[in-house]
Design a protein around this motif. Structure first.
Motif, PDB file in Angstrom:
ATOM      1  N   HIS A 169       0.832  -1.212   0.000  1.00 38.01           N
ATOM      2  CA  HIS A 169       0.000   0.000   0.000  1.00 38.01           C
ATOM      3  C   HIS A 169       0.866   1.261   0.000  1.00 38.01           C
ATOM      4  O   HIS A 169       0.557   2.243  -0.692  1.00 38.01           O
ATOM      5  N   CYS A 176      -6.838  -5.643 -14.032  1.00 36.45           N
ATOM      6  CA  CYS A 176      -6.940  -4.281 -14.552  1.00 36.45           C
ATOM      7  C   CYS A 176      -8.256  -4.123 -15.292  1.00 36.45           C
ATOM      8  O   CYS A 176      -8.575  -4.917 -16.171  1.00 36.45           O
ATOM      9  N   VAL A 215      -4.078   5.944 -13.959  1.00 35.97           N
ATOM     10  CA  VAL A 215      -4.980   5.116 -13.171  1.00 35.97           C
ATOM     11  C   VAL A 215      -5.868   6.041 -12.338  1.00 35.97           C
ATOM     12  O   VAL A 215      -5.366   6.977 -11.709  1.00 35.97           O
ATOM     13  N   THR A 216      -7.183   5.794 -12.354  1.00 34.80           N
ATOM     14  CA  THR A 216      -8.081   6.610 -11.538  1.00 34.80           C
ATOM     15  C   THR A 216      -8.286   6.023 -10.155  1.00 34.80           C
ATOM     16  O   THR A 216      -8.612   6.741  -9.216  1.00 34.80           O
ATOM     17  N   ASP A 217      -8.092   4.710 -10.030  1.00 32.50           N
ATOM     18  CA  ASP A 217      -8.304   4.053  -8.746  1.00 32.50           C
ATOM     19  C   ASP A 217      -7.464   2.788  -8.685  1.00 32.50           C
ATOM     20  O   ASP A 217      -7.208   2.158  -9.710  1.00 32.50           O
ATOM     21  N   TRP A 218      -7.036   2.424  -7.502  1.00 27.46           N
ATOM     22  CA  TRP A 218      -6.299   1.184  -7.313  1.00 27.46           C
ATOM     23  C   TRP A 218      -6.617   0.651  -5.924  1.00 27.46           C
ATOM     24  O   TRP A 218      -7.071   1.374  -5.051  1.00 27.46           O
ATOM     25  N   GLY A 219      -6.372  -0.628  -5.754  1.00 24.82           N
ATOM     26  CA  GLY A 219      -6.622  -1.241  -4.459  1.00 24.82           C
ATOM     27  C   GLY A 219      -5.880  -2.552  -4.321  1.00 24.82           C
ATOM     28  O   GLY A 219      -5.271  -3.054  -5.259  1.00 24.82           O
ATOM     29  N   GLN A 236     -12.741   1.405 -16.511  1.00 23.92           N
ATOM     30  CA  GLN A 236     -12.788   2.245 -15.304  1.00 23.92           C
ATOM     31  C   GLN A 236     -11.406   2.718 -14.844  1.00 23.92           C
ATOM     32  O   GLN A 236     -11.294   3.446 -13.865  1.00 23.92           O
ATOM     33  N   ARG A 237     -10.366   2.271 -15.552  1.00 24.82           N
ATOM     34  CA  ARG A 237      -8.995   2.650 -15.256  1.00 24.82           C
ATOM     35  C   ARG A 237      -8.618   2.320 -13.807  1.00 24.82           C
ATOM     36  O   ARG A 237      -8.052   3.116 -13.089  1.00 24.82           O
ATOM     37  N   ARG A 238      -8.969   1.079 -13.419  1.00 19.59           N
ATOM     38  CA  ARG A 238      -8.757   0.626 -12.043  1.00 19.59           C
ATOM     39  C   ARG A 238      -7.823  -0.582 -12.044  1.00 19.59           C
ATOM     40  O   ARG A 238      -7.934  -1.465 -12.889  1.00 19.59           O
ATOM     41  N   TRP A 278      -6.345  -3.661  -9.463  1.00 19.55           N
ATOM     42  CA  TRP A 278      -6.391  -4.400  -8.199  1.00 19.55           C
ATOM     43  C   TRP A 278      -5.139  -5.259  -8.132  1.00 19.55           C
ATOM     44  O   TRP A 278      -4.797  -5.935  -9.083  1.00 19.55           O
TER      45      TRP A 278
END
Length: 104
Positions: free
Chosen positions: A61, A94, A79-83, A98-100, A102
Protein backbone atom coordinates in the motif's frame (compact mmCIF):
# COMPACT_ATOMS: atom_id res chain seq x y z
CA UNK A 1 5.78 -20.76 9.80
CA UNK A 2 9.04 -21.53 11.55
CA UNK A 3 12.27 -19.67 12.15
CA UNK A 4 14.65 -20.11 9.26
CA UNK A 5 12.12 -20.34 6.46
CA UNK A 6 12.53 -18.00 3.51
CA UNK A 7 10.29 -15.07 2.61
CA UNK A 8 10.64 -12.67 -0.30
CA UNK A 9 10.13 -8.93 0.02
CA UNK A 10 10.11 -7.06 -3.30
CA UNK A 11 12.07 -9.90 -4.87
CA UNK A 12 14.76 -10.06 -2.21
CA UNK A 13 15.19 -13.20 -0.09
CA UNK A 14 15.07 -12.99 3.72
CA UNK A 15 15.25 -15.60 6.45
CA UNK A 16 12.41 -15.46 8.97
CA UNK A 17 13.24 -15.27 12.68
CA UNK A 18 10.51 -15.56 15.32
CA UNK A 19 11.12 -13.75 18.58
CA UNK A 20 8.65 -14.27 21.39
CA UNK A 21 8.09 -11.33 23.71
CA UNK A 22 5.24 -9.59 25.48
CA UNK A 23 3.65 -6.61 23.79
CA UNK A 24 2.44 -5.61 20.36
CA UNK A 25 3.19 -7.82 17.37
CA UNK A 26 5.86 -6.24 15.20
CA UNK A 27 7.98 -6.99 12.16
CA UNK A 28 11.46 -5.55 11.64
CA UNK A 29 14.17 -5.93 9.02
CA UNK A 30 17.44 -5.39 10.92
CA UNK A 31 19.70 -6.22 7.97
CA UNK A 32 19.65 -7.44 4.37
CA UNK A 33 19.25 -11.10 5.32
CA UNK A 34 16.73 -11.37 8.17
CA UNK A 35 13.11 -10.50 8.88
CA UNK A 36 12.30 -10.55 12.59
CA UNK A 37 8.71 -11.25 13.63
CA UNK A 38 8.06 -10.31 17.26
CA UNK A 39 5.00 -12.08 18.70
CA UNK A 40 3.53 -12.90 22.10
CA UNK A 41 4.63 -16.28 23.47
CA UNK A 42 1.20 -17.91 23.06
CA UNK A 43 0.54 -16.67 19.51
CA UNK A 44 -0.85 -19.38 17.22
CA UNK A 45 0.56 -20.10 13.77
CA UNK A 46 -2.44 -18.57 11.98
CA UNK A 47 -2.08 -15.35 13.95
CA UNK A 48 1.63 -15.19 13.09
CA UNK A 49 0.76 -15.60 9.42
CA UNK A 50 -1.84 -12.83 9.72
CA UNK A 51 0.71 -10.43 11.25
CA UNK A 52 3.06 -11.13 8.34
CA UNK A 53 0.27 -10.78 5.74
CA UNK A 54 -0.86 -7.43 7.19
CA UNK A 55 2.73 -6.18 7.12
CA UNK A 56 3.09 -7.22 3.46
CA UNK A 57 -0.20 -5.49 2.65
CA UNK A 58 0.90 -2.25 4.30
CA UNK A 59 4.25 -2.31 2.48
CA UNK A 60 2.50 -2.74 -0.87
CA UNK A 61 0.00 0.00 0.00
CA UNK A 62 2.85 2.41 0.80
CA UNK A 63 4.77 1.53 -2.39
CA UNK A 64 2.02 1.70 -5.03
CA UNK A 65 1.82 5.53 -5.26
CA UNK A 66 5.56 5.71 -5.96
CA UNK A 67 5.26 3.05 -8.67
CA UNK A 68 2.28 4.80 -10.27
CA UNK A 69 4.20 8.09 -10.35
CA UNK A 70 7.09 6.33 -12.05
CA UNK A 71 5.19 4.22 -14.61
CA UNK A 72 2.16 6.31 -15.64
CA UNK A 73 4.26 8.82 -17.61
CA UNK A 74 6.26 6.01 -19.21
CA UNK A 75 3.24 4.08 -20.50
CA UNK A 76 1.15 7.18 -21.18
CA UNK A 77 -1.88 6.03 -19.17
CA UNK A 78 -3.30 7.20 -15.85
CA UNK A 79 -4.98 5.12 -13.17
CA UNK A 80 -8.08 6.61 -11.54
CA UNK A 81 -8.30 4.05 -8.75
CA UNK A 82 -6.30 1.18 -7.31
CA UNK A 83 -6.62 -1.24 -4.46
CA UNK A 84 -5.30 -4.34 -2.80
CA UNK A 85 -7.35 -7.47 -2.27
CA UNK A 86 -6.71 -11.14 -1.64
CA UNK A 87 -6.97 -13.16 -4.86
CA UNK A 88 -6.58 -16.91 -5.11
CA UNK A 89 -5.30 -17.28 -8.65
CA UNK A 90 -4.05 -13.86 -9.83
CA UNK A 91 -1.30 -11.38 -9.10
CA UNK A 92 -3.70 -8.60 -10.01
CA UNK A 93 -6.29 -7.36 -12.45
CA UNK A 94 -6.94 -4.28 -14.55
CA UNK A 95 -10.24 -2.76 -15.65
CA UNK A 96 -9.34 -0.60 -18.65
CA UNK A 97 -12.80 0.98 -18.89
CA UNK A 98 -12.79 2.24 -15.30
CA UNK A 99 -8.99 2.65 -15.26
CA UNK A 100 -8.76 0.63 -12.04
CA UNK A 101 -6.02 -1.74 -10.88
CA UNK A 102 -6.39 -4.40 -8.20
CA UNK A 103 -3.25 -6.04 -6.82
CA UNK A 104 -3.00 -9.24 -4.81
Amino acid sequence: MVSGETHYIFGKRYGLEFIERRGKHELKIPNSRIVQLFVNPVTYRDNRAQVLAEWYRQKVHDTIPQLLNKWQPIIGENVTDWGIKKMRTKWGSCNITQRRIWLN
